[in-house]
Structure formats: structure tokens, C-alpha cells
Design a protein around this motif. Structure first.
Motif, PDB file in Angstrom:
ATOM      1  N   LYS A  50       0.911  -1.201   0.096  1.00 22.06           N
ATOM      2  CA  LYS A  50      -0.047  -0.120  -0.069  1.00 22.06           C
ATOM      3  C   LYS A  50       0.962   1.203   0.011  1.00 22.06           C
ATOM      4  O   LYS A  50       0.515   2.160  -0.769  1.00 22.06           O
ATOM      5  N   ASP A  51       1.882   1.393   0.898  1.00 19.98           N
ATOM      6  CA  ASP A  51       2.929   2.444   0.938  1.00 19.98           C
ATOM      7  C   ASP A  51       3.469   3.029  -0.485  1.00 19.98           C
ATOM      8  O   ASP A  51       3.741   3.702  -0.866  1.00 19.98           O
ATOM      9  N   LEU A  89       1.127   4.114  -2.696  1.00 17.01           N
ATOM     10  CA  LEU A  89       0.641   5.694  -2.525  1.00 17.01           C
ATOM     11  C   LEU A  89       1.743   6.376  -2.944  1.00 17.01           C
ATOM     12  O   LEU A  89       1.711   7.617  -3.719  1.00 17.01           O
ATOM     13  N   SER A 100      -5.287  13.390   0.458  1.00 11.98           N
ATOM     14  CA  SER A 100      -5.185  11.812   0.724  1.00 11.98           C
ATOM     15  C   SER A 100      -5.783  11.501   2.118  1.00 11.98           C
ATOM     16  O   SER A 100      -5.550  12.394   3.268  1.00 11.98           O
ATOM     17  N   ASP A 120      -6.054   7.953   4.531  1.00  8.67           N
ATOM     18  CA  ASP A 120      -5.616   6.725   4.494  1.00  8.67           C
ATOM     19  C   ASP A 120      -5.375   6.154   3.245  1.00  8.67           C
ATOM     20  O   ASP A 120      -4.392   6.133   2.444  1.00  8.67           O
ATOM     21  N   ASN A 121      -6.364   5.260   2.636  1.00  2.41           N
ATOM     22  CA  ASN A 121      -6.190   4.427   1.196  1.00  2.41           C
ATOM     23  C   ASN A 121      -6.941   5.209   0.122  1.00  2.41           C
ATOM     24  O   ASN A 121      -7.145   4.652  -0.787  1.00  2.41           O
ATOM     25  N   VAL A 172      -6.361   2.827  -2.915  1.00  2.00           N
ATOM     26  CA  VAL A 172      -4.961   2.288  -2.873  1.00  2.00           C
ATOM     27  C   VAL A 172      -4.806   1.176  -1.736  1.00  2.00           C
ATOM     28  O   VAL A 172      -5.243   1.365  -0.514  1.00  2.00           O
ATOM     29  N   GLU A 173      -4.619  -0.167  -2.281  1.00  2.00           N
ATOM     30  CA  GLU A 173      -4.380  -1.190  -1.167  1.00  2.00           C
ATOM     31  C   GLU A 173      -3.276  -1.718  -1.508  1.00  2.00           C
ATOM     32  O   GLU A 173      -2.483  -1.453  -2.231  1.00  2.00           O
ATOM     33  N   ASP A 174      -3.104  -3.065  -0.509  1.00  2.00           N
ATOM     34  CA  ASP A 174      -1.784  -3.622  -0.911  1.00  2.00           C
ATOM     35  C   ASP A 174      -2.197  -4.343  -2.272  1.00  2.00           C
ATOM     36  O   ASP A 174      -3.380  -4.965  -2.370  1.00  2.00           O
TER      37      ASP A 174
END
Length: 95
Positions: free
Chosen positions: A7-8, A11, A28, A30-31, A52-54
Motif C-alpha cells: 500500500k505504501d 501511494l 489523501s 488513509d487509502n 489504494v491497497e496492497d
């Protein structure tokens, strides 16, 4: 768009897209990420939303109508911008 990034990292990719497109009003939470893009003085503004997620970046592009009395034709501008963003992400993720 599925990928193998955290996720990071995803981002960070979105921040690179923002810089490359010279977007405005980056937000932005969180996700969820969104910003505004305007290709030229004569074009409509477009709001780009990301989830945005893993292993995942989801994209939604929407024209921002500045005329309260009517609509507009986008002639495929939203899908072209979405493809452009996907190409940027694929290019940056492969490096």
C-alpha cells in the motif's frame, strides 16, 4: 490495476503520477487519494480518484462541470486520461 506492491509503495506511485501530471488540490485520507488535473487552459478539469491497497490501485476519472446549466461531451477524454495514468504507473512500478 493489480500489482505486487505494498500500500505504501502504491501511494508513492500515486504521488509520482500527481507530480508528472502537475495536478492540483492533492488530498489523501488513509487509502483514498484524489486530485484535480487540467490538461490545458481550454479543457475541462478532471477529478482523479484512487483507492489504494496492497497489490491494488483502483482509478476513477470524472470531468468537473463548471457550467451549472448544462453538460458537456468528453469525447473519450476520461478514458484517455485513465490509460495515460495506467501507463505512468506501469512504467514507474517496473523500475
Amino acid at each position: 490495476m493489480e500489482n505486487k506492491l505494498t500500500k505504501d509503495n502504491n501511494l508513492e506511485l500515486i504521488e509520482k503520477v500527481f507530480a508528472i501530471l502537475k495536478g492540483k488540490d492533492f488530498q489523501s485520507n488513509d487509502n483514498l487519494v484524489q486530485f484535480v488535473y487540467k490538461k490545458s487552459f481550454w479543457s475541462y478539469k478532471q477529478k482523479i480518484n484512487f483507492l489504494v491497497e496492497d497489490n491494488l490501485i483502483a482509478i476513477y476519472v470524472k470531468n468537473i462541470d463548471s457550467n451549472p446549466k448544462g453538460g458537456f461531451f468528453d469525447f473519450g477524454a476520461n478514458s484517455r486520461l485513465q490509460k495515460k495514468i495506467l501507463n505512468i504507473i506501469e512504467d514507474k512500478a517496473s523500475r
